[in-house]
Structures are given as structure tokens and as C-alpha cells.
Design a protein around this motif. Structure first.
Motif, mmCIF file in Angstrom:
data_model
loop_
_atom_site.group_PDB
_atom_site.id
_atom_site.type_symbol
_atom_site.label_atom_id
_atom_site.label_comp_id
_atom_site.label_asym_id
_atom_site.label_seq_id
_atom_site.Cartn_x
_atom_site.Cartn_y
_atom_site.Cartn_z
ATOM 1 N N GLY A 183 0.719 -1.135 -0.059
ATOM 2 C CA GLY A 183 -0.123 -0.018 0.111
ATOM 3 C C GLY A 183 0.779 1.285 -0.101
ATOM 4 N N GLN A 184 2.263 0.963 -0.145
ATOM 5 C CA GLN A 184 3.089 2.385 -0.070
ATOM 6 C C GLN A 184 2.959 3.207 -1.049
ATOM 7 O OE1 GLN A 184 6.560 3.634 1.707
ATOM 8 N NE2 GLN A 184 6.934 1.436 2.997
ATOM 9 N N GLU A 185 3.110 4.404 -1.080
ATOM 10 C CA GLU A 185 3.516 5.361 -2.418
ATOM 11 C C GLU A 185 4.791 5.783 -2.151
ATOM 12 O OE1 GLU A 185 0.318 7.325 -4.910
ATOM 13 O OE2 GLU A 185 1.491 9.091 -4.230
ATOM 14 N N LEU A 186 5.674 5.595 -3.152
ATOM 15 C CA LEU A 186 6.950 6.419 -2.980
ATOM 16 C C LEU A 186 7.400 7.368 -4.350
ATOM 17 C CD1 LEU A 186 9.205 3.302 -2.208
ATOM 18 C CD2 LEU A 186 8.381 4.839 -0.261
ATOM 19 N N GLU A 187 8.149 8.312 -3.890
ATOM 20 C CA GLU A 187 8.533 9.213 -4.916
ATOM 21 C C GLU A 187 9.972 8.690 -5.368
ATOM 22 O OE1 GLU A 187 8.418 13.748 -5.737
ATOM 23 O OE2 GLU A 187 10.202 13.137 -4.452
ATOM 24 N N ARG A 204 3.428 2.938 -6.576
ATOM 25 C CA ARG A 204 2.596 2.225 -5.481
ATOM 26 C C ARG A 204 2.507 0.959 -5.608
ATOM 27 N NH1 ARG A 204 -1.730 3.871 -2.230
ATOM 28 N NH2 ARG A 204 -1.425 6.005 -3.052
ATOM 29 N N PHE A 205 2.545 0.218 -4.481
ATOM 30 C CA PHE A 205 2.550 -1.360 -4.395
ATOM 31 C C PHE A 205 1.448 -1.980 -4.043
ATOM 32 C CE2 PHE A 205 6.492 0.863 -3.578
ATOM 33 C CZ PHE A 205 7.644 0.098 -4.320
ATOM 34 N N ALA A 206 0.928 -2.991 -4.778
ATOM 35 C CA ALA A 206 -0.131 -3.724 -4.209
ATOM 36 C C ALA A 206 -0.095 -5.309 -4.367
ATOM 37 C CB ALA A 206 -1.427 -3.615 -5.249
ATOM 38 N N PRO A 207 -0.272 -6.061 -3.563
ATOM 39 C CA PRO A 207 0.140 -7.628 -3.525
ATOM 40 C C PRO A 207 -0.450 -8.197 -4.570
ATOM 41 C CG PRO A 207 -0.739 -6.651 -1.323
ATOM 42 C CD PRO A 207 -1.060 -5.625 -2.194
ATOM 43 N N PHE A 208 0.298 -8.961 -5.296
ATOM 44 C CA PHE A 208 -0.050 -9.798 -6.453
ATOM 45 C C PHE A 208 -0.262 -11.463 -5.998
ATOM 46 C CE2 PHE A 208 0.710 -12.240 -10.590
ATOM 47 C CZ PHE A 208 -0.234 -11.484 -11.100
ATOM 48 N N SER A 209 -1.337 -11.928 -6.289
ATOM 49 C CA SER A 209 -1.487 -13.371 -6.281
ATOM 50 C C SER A 209 -1.052 -13.916 -7.385
ATOM 51 C CB SER A 209 -2.700 -13.598 -6.069
ATOM 52 O OG SER A 209 -3.471 -12.960 -4.819
#
Length: 320
Positions: A183-187, A204-209
Motif C-alpha cells: 500500500g505504500q506510495e514512494l517518490e 504504488r505497491f499492491a500485493p499480487f497473487s
């Protein structure tokens, strides 16, 4: 550690080129190399204090990334395989990737009757996951003058060109990293010219199944080094055959040693890889097993290579 699908948006134009030409940094890449993406994420986490030491990260990576490919119109773009052609007259694409192993076994293929004229191979080009259209990169070209840092004025004869990927372009990639990324968003900053405002982006990161399989075929998301065996920690990839074209590849920039990594031989993205996976691999194959290269009398870690996805996942990403 877990696998994420990362979404990247350029907030300013990015100068991402394969090499410098006589006229400057032109001919932008249509993707972000995995080693570049990893370096950008590691730098952002270091500034946050989440990574304490570049030296430790170089020895034992906590972040690994596949190449980042375009995301446009709601669809991911993916590399075409050696079993894909475009019918220029009809504007359609022939895809025999699912039948690749059968074709290789029989050593025969006939596609001439499916087009009004000889089809064009599109192996390695980027195609839309749903529309199968080829990607058209948005970029612009400009000319700049070199600045003398002492005189703070232009240097006569020091003109150079650069071509930048347009602001607003989006990419997607697989990233393997700690659960704290969820769920993080980085610059981050990608490519050259960050001091002049180029390459600023958000990720932005989202878990991938991910679906896993112990036996190929796999589709190469990145260049693949044609070795019979690749091992990283407790994961081993045993390769029996790679179907694809081999080219020379400059393995990136080593930010710790401040030097180019060596040039290596690698099969192009989109290649079909028949291999067995052994040990504790899990999602590692999606981002590629790192490779230790002996160069300049030292051992250099090469990442962003050997990223593989199962054939089923390749079609799942394309919507079935």
C-alpha cells in the motif's frame, strides 16, 4: 517477503535510453530496466531510513524488480513471443504461443494462409494485453547546451540532444520486497537528469497473487542469461531450452562501485524458456534470480535479468 504489482506514473519527462549516441541521449527505451527500477526503489527507501546500508543491500538484496512495461488504456503491455506475427494487410496478430512446444516438437509451422501477404514477426515488441496492439511511445526531443560550472555560462560547441518519455506515461512491474511495502506510495527518480527535474515519478505497491509451477514453459519478462543452471540462495532454475534470439546486453550500472556492469549475452524478452524450478523459489522467478558476474577482478551483482512468468500467467495478464 512478498510479490507486488507496482504501478508507476511519470510526474516529469524521463530520459531513459539504452546508450549515449554522438548527438546525445536519444532513442528512449520503451520500458524501465529492472536494475534501474530496483535502484530507484532502494534509493527512496534509503532516504526514508527503511534501508540502512547500500553495501548490505548489494550483498543481500531485499528488493528485486522485473522490467517495468507500459500501462495504457487500462491494459498492460507485454513482450511478444517468437510465435507471434502481425498480418499487415488485415491489421491482426497471429498468436501460436500456446502451441509453441508442439510446433518445436514437430519442427514445422504454416501461417502463410492466415495472411494476405507474408506476416511480420513481432517477437520482442510490446503488445497490449487485451487489444494486442503494438505500443506507441510518447516522447519529445530537445537540444541543450553544456554549462561551464565555473563560468556558469554556456560552453561553445557543447550542444547535445536528448529524447524524453512524456510526463504522465504509466508503467507496471513486479517487485519482490518486504511486507512493509504493501500500500505504500514512494517518490522515485528514473533515468538521467534528475538534478534538472527529469525522471520524477510515483510508485504504488499492491500485493499480487502469483501462480507457481515447478516445470515450464515460461515466458521471459526480461532478458535471460542462457545458462543451464542459475542459483540464488535456496532457489535453483534448471534450464533445458530457450527459444529466442540471443543478443549482447549491457548489464546496467553498479551504483555501489560507481561503474558499468559488464556486457553479457542474453536471450531477448519474450523468449520461451523450458525449465524446472527447484527449492524455495516462490515469487522469485517473477522478478528474476540475481546473477554474480566476475568482472574487473571483482564480483558484481546483476539484477533485472531472468524474470520469468508461467505461460498461464502470461495469458491471465492478457485477460485469458
Amino acid at each position: 517477503m512478498r510479490l507486488y504489482e507496482a504501478r508507476i506514473t511519470l510526474k516529469s519527462p524521463a530520459i531513459i535510453t539504452g546508450k549515449r549516441t554522438e548527438s546525445g541521449f536519444v532513442k528512449p527505451l520503451d520500458h524501465v530496466p529492472g536494475s534501474m527500477l530496483r535502484g530507484a526503489i532502494v534509493t527512496a527507501l534509503y532516504r526514508q531510513g527503511a534501508i540502512k546500508s547500500f553495501e548490505e543491500e548489494a550483498r543481500n538484496p531485499s528488493i528485486l524488480a522485473s522490467p517495468a512495461y507500459p500501462l495504457a488504456g487500462g491494459e498492460r503491455f507485454l513482450p511478444a513471443t517468437p510465435f507471434m506475427w502481425k498480418c499487415e494487410e488485415k491489421g491482426t496478430i497471429i498468436d501460436l504461443t500456446r502451441q509453441a512446444l508442439e510446433i518445436l516438437e514437430k519442427r514445422e509451422i504454416n501461417i502463410s494462409d492466415q495472411c494476405g501477404s507474408p506476416p511480420r514477426p513481432i517477437y520482442g515488441t510490446l503488445i497490449g494485453s487485451k487489444t494486442l496492439k503494438e505500443f506507441d511511445l510518447r516522447s519529445f526531443r530537445a537540444t541543450s547546451v553544456g554549462i561551464d560550472k565555473v563560468r556558469r555560462a554556456g560552453v561553445k560547441g557543447m550542444l547535445y540532444d536528448y529524447e524524453a518519455i512524456a510526463e504522465g506515461t504509466q508503467f507496471w512491474a513486479f517487485v519482490y520486497g518486504p511486507e512493509s511495502l504493501d500500500g505504500q506510495e514512494l517518490e522515485i527518480f528514473l533515468g538521467r537528469g534528475s538534478s534538472r527535474g527529469f525522471g520524477r515519478a510515483t510508485i504504488r505497491f499492491a500485493p499480487f497473487s502469483a501462480s507457481y509451477q515447478d516445470v515450464g514453459p515460461y515466458i521471459a519478462l526480461s532478458p535471460v542469461v542462457p545458462l543451464k543452471e542459475i542459483t540464488w540462495n535456496k532457489c535453483t532454475l534448471r534450464v533445458s531450452r530457450i527459444t529466442g534470439r540471443t543478443t549482447e546486453l549491457q548489464a546496467g550500472w553498479d551504483y555501489l562501485k560507481n561503474t558499468f556492469r559488464p556486457t553479457i549475452q542474453a536471450a531477448k524478452r519474450g523468449s520461451i524458456v523450458e525449465a524446472n524450478v527447484e527449492g524455495e523459489c516462490g515469487a522469485l522467478v517473477y522478478v528474476g534470480l540475481p546473477l554474480r558476474l566476475e568482472a574487473y577482478g571483482d564480483s558484481i551483482l546483476a539484477t533485472g535479468l531472468n524474470a520469468l512468468i508461467p505461460l498461464k500467467t502470461y495469458y491471465d495478464l492478457r485477460g485469458g
